[in-house]
Design a protein around this motif. Structure first.
Motif, mmCIF file in Angstrom:
data_model
loop_
_atom_site.group_PDB
_atom_site.id
_atom_site.type_symbol
_atom_site.label_atom_id
_atom_site.label_comp_id
_atom_site.label_asym_id
_atom_site.label_seq_id
_atom_site.Cartn_x
_atom_site.Cartn_y
_atom_site.Cartn_z
ATOM 1 N N ILE A 146 -76.451 -0.709 27.572
ATOM 2 C CA ILE A 146 -75.921 -1.940 26.972
ATOM 3 C C ILE A 146 -76.673 -3.174 27.454
ATOM 4 C CG2 ILE A 146 -73.611 -1.013 26.518
ATOM 5 C CD1 ILE A 146 -72.647 -2.518 29.052
ATOM 6 N N LEU A 147 -77.868 -2.983 27.989
ATOM 7 C CA LEU A 147 -78.665 -4.109 28.473
ATOM 8 C C LEU A 147 -79.602 -4.625 27.392
ATOM 9 C CD1 LEU A 147 -79.682 -2.875 32.044
ATOM 10 C CD2 LEU A 147 -77.790 -4.408 31.422
ATOM 11 N N ASP A 148 -79.818 -5.922 27.407
ATOM 12 C CA ASP A 148 -80.852 -6.549 26.595
ATOM 13 C C ASP A 148 -82.102 -6.609 27.473
ATOM 14 O OD1 ASP A 148 -82.597 -8.213 25.267
ATOM 15 O OD2 ASP A 148 -81.127 -9.783 24.844
ATOM 16 N N LEU A 195 -67.923 -15.852 30.467
ATOM 17 C CA LEU A 195 -68.890 -15.926 31.569
ATOM 18 C C LEU A 195 -69.573 -14.587 31.809
ATOM 19 C CD1 LEU A 195 -67.054 -18.169 34.201
ATOM 20 C CD2 LEU A 195 -68.520 -18.837 32.276
ATOM 21 N N LEU A 196 -68.908 -13.492 31.423
ATOM 22 C CA LEU A 196 -69.474 -12.159 31.622
ATOM 23 C C LEU A 196 -68.823 -11.232 30.607
ATOM 24 C CD1 LEU A 196 -71.147 -10.070 33.147
ATOM 25 C CD2 LEU A 196 -69.351 -9.979 34.903
ATOM 26 N N TRP A 197 -69.592 -10.831 29.616
ATOM 27 C CA TRP A 197 -69.009 -10.045 28.523
ATOM 28 C C TRP A 197 -70.096 -9.257 27.800
ATOM 29 C CZ3 TRP A 197 -71.302 -14.563 27.788
ATOM 30 C CH2 TRP A 197 -71.846 -14.889 26.542
ATOM 31 N N VAL A 198 -69.677 -8.387 26.878
ATOM 32 C CA VAL A 198 -70.584 -7.681 25.980
ATOM 33 C C VAL A 198 -70.296 -8.170 24.569
ATOM 34 C CG1 VAL A 198 -71.116 -5.441 24.940
ATOM 35 C CG2 VAL A 198 -70.970 -5.649 27.410
ATOM 36 N N LEU A 211 -74.900 -6.776 27.033
ATOM 37 C CA LEU A 211 -74.280 -7.539 28.118
ATOM 38 C C LEU A 211 -74.820 -8.960 28.146
ATOM 39 C CD1 LEU A 211 -73.562 -6.263 31.654
ATOM 40 C CD2 LEU A 211 -74.720 -8.445 31.384
ATOM 41 N N ARG A 212 -73.891 -9.933 28.313
ATOM 42 C CA ARG A 212 -74.262 -11.343 28.428
ATOM 43 C C ARG A 212 -73.587 -11.922 29.659
ATOM 44 N NH1 ARG A 212 -78.447 -10.652 25.248
ATOM 45 N NH2 ARG A 212 -77.843 -9.897 23.176
ATOM 46 N N GLY A 311 -65.189 -8.081 38.530
ATOM 47 C CA GLY A 311 -65.929 -7.774 37.317
ATOM 48 C C GLY A 311 -65.514 -8.657 36.158
ATOM 49 N N GLY A 312 -66.152 -8.408 35.014
ATOM 50 C CA GLY A 312 -65.879 -9.164 33.807
ATOM 51 C C GLY A 312 -64.410 -9.123 33.442
ATOM 52 N N GLY A 313 -63.981 -10.220 32.843
ATOM 53 C CA GLY A 313 -62.572 -10.293 32.445
ATOM 54 C C GLY A 313 -61.941 -11.655 32.688
ATOM 55 N N PHE A 314 -62.031 -12.240 33.850
ATOM 56 C CA PHE A 314 -62.414 -11.644 35.119
ATOM 57 C C PHE A 314 -61.331 -10.701 35.625
ATOM 58 C CE2 PHE A 314 -65.177 -15.526 36.321
ATOM 59 C CZ PHE A 314 -66.317 -14.900 35.899
#
Length: 323
Positions: A146-148, A195-198, A211-212, A311-314
């Motif tokens: 899921i990486l760019d 701030l942290l998501w796909v 992933l961003r 982690g993401g969500g946060f």
């Protein structure tokens, strides 16, 4: 007092290792740039066709062997992952079938990098409630999928891997000297989604997405939240920081690990660090770090461990465990 005791730990890393030098041939970066900002020197990447369930089965098999337990004894599998094999069924059910487990429940937990702490808390509560006698708790990820690979701010950070523990129900006296999980502490704040998501998903875009991350803002939240949840665990058990033998943190970034330790006044030599050769393996990072510290003799039976992650969500959380 009924308690969840870690009976065995296992880990698995894909064979392929991607160094920073190789990364520099893919994206505009250098080894010096990556090491200075993250502490990462290399990471493992799953082979073509190697799925999250494959990594999880390897780690779980090793955990069962370390515990001296047959798969038939397992009555609960909680698998933390943000990169499941399929939208459904749960990857945990695939692991269940391949291990030959024929009883109890199997399901996934999705809390991204905090996933293993969430899964540990879930299994611990099942055991304390008398609904499970022997649980497999697994963190497994194939984040490389899921990486760019054109975004140097994210693709240099992540790797693939899996770690697992076997939890067994045992009776203790109820004091801090007892082996087992003493407390778990979970938090979330969905206001920080962006701030942290796909940027994909079956309901929103019908794609997997990539992933961003806004790294600087994540860093600031991480140091504060992790320090607070560690302090919460210490206060809940009436302990001072020097009572902890080892902190086993989520391996996101060396600067986050150092910043959290400084904020807590904890000696850096008490912090298990594997981010340099694993990268950020999301839900797999805490059990991978625990497995390595056991294998090399740092963590010994009877040690008091503080596990923590964000982690993401946060999402974020901690667990105090007497190994």
């Amino acid at each position: 007092m009924r308690r969840s005791v870690i009976a065995g730990v296992g880990a698995y890393l894909p064979e392929r290792v991607m160094t920073n030098a190789e990364m520099a041939t893919i994206v505009d970066t250098t080894d010096d740039w990556i090491v200075e900002r993250t502490g990462i020197r290399c990471r493992h990447i799953a082979a073509e066709g190697e799925k999250t369930s494959d990594l999880a089965v390897h780690a779980a098999t090793r955990a069962l062997a370390a515990a001296g337990i047959e798969a038939a004894e397992v009555d609960l599998i909680v698998l933390a992952t943000a990169t499941p094999d399929w939208t459904f069924p749960a990857t945990a059910t695939t692991v269940q079938a391949r291990l030959g487990v024929r009883k109890g429940a199997a399901f996934d937990v999705q809390a991204v990098c905090s996933g293993f702490i969430y899964a540990l808390a879930t299994a611990d509560n099942f055991i304390k409630a008398g609904q499970s006698q022997c649980a497999l708790v697994i963190g497994a990820e194939t984040f490389s999928r899921i990486l760019d690979w054109t975004d140097r701010g994210t693709c240099v950070l992540f790797g693939d891997g899996a770690g697992a523990i076997v939890l067994k129900a045992e009776q203790g006296q109820g004091g801090i000297a007892d082996r087992g999980v003493h407390s778990t502490h979970l938090h979330a704040d969905g206001r920080h989604h962006d701030l942290l998501w796909v940027d994909g998903g079956p309901s929103s875009t019908q794609t997997t997405g990539k992933l961003r991350m806004l790294g600087n803002q994540v860093f600031r939240h991480a140091v504060v939240n992790l320090a607070e949840v560690v302090t919460e665990a210490l206060a809940a058990n009436d302990l001072q920081p020097d009572a902890i033998d080892w902190i086993i943190p989520h391996q996101a970034n060396r600067r986050i690990l150092d910043g959290t330790a400084r904020k807590l006044g904890i000696a850096p030599e008490k912090v298990v660090v594997t981010v340099d050769h694993h990268g950020n393996t999301s839900a797999a990072s805490v059990p991978l770090a625990l497995a390595e510290a056991i294998a090399d003799g740092r963590v010994k039976r009877g040690d008091l461990l503080l596990l923590e992650a964000m982690g993401g969500g946060f999402t974020w959380g901690s667990a105090l465990v007497r190994f």
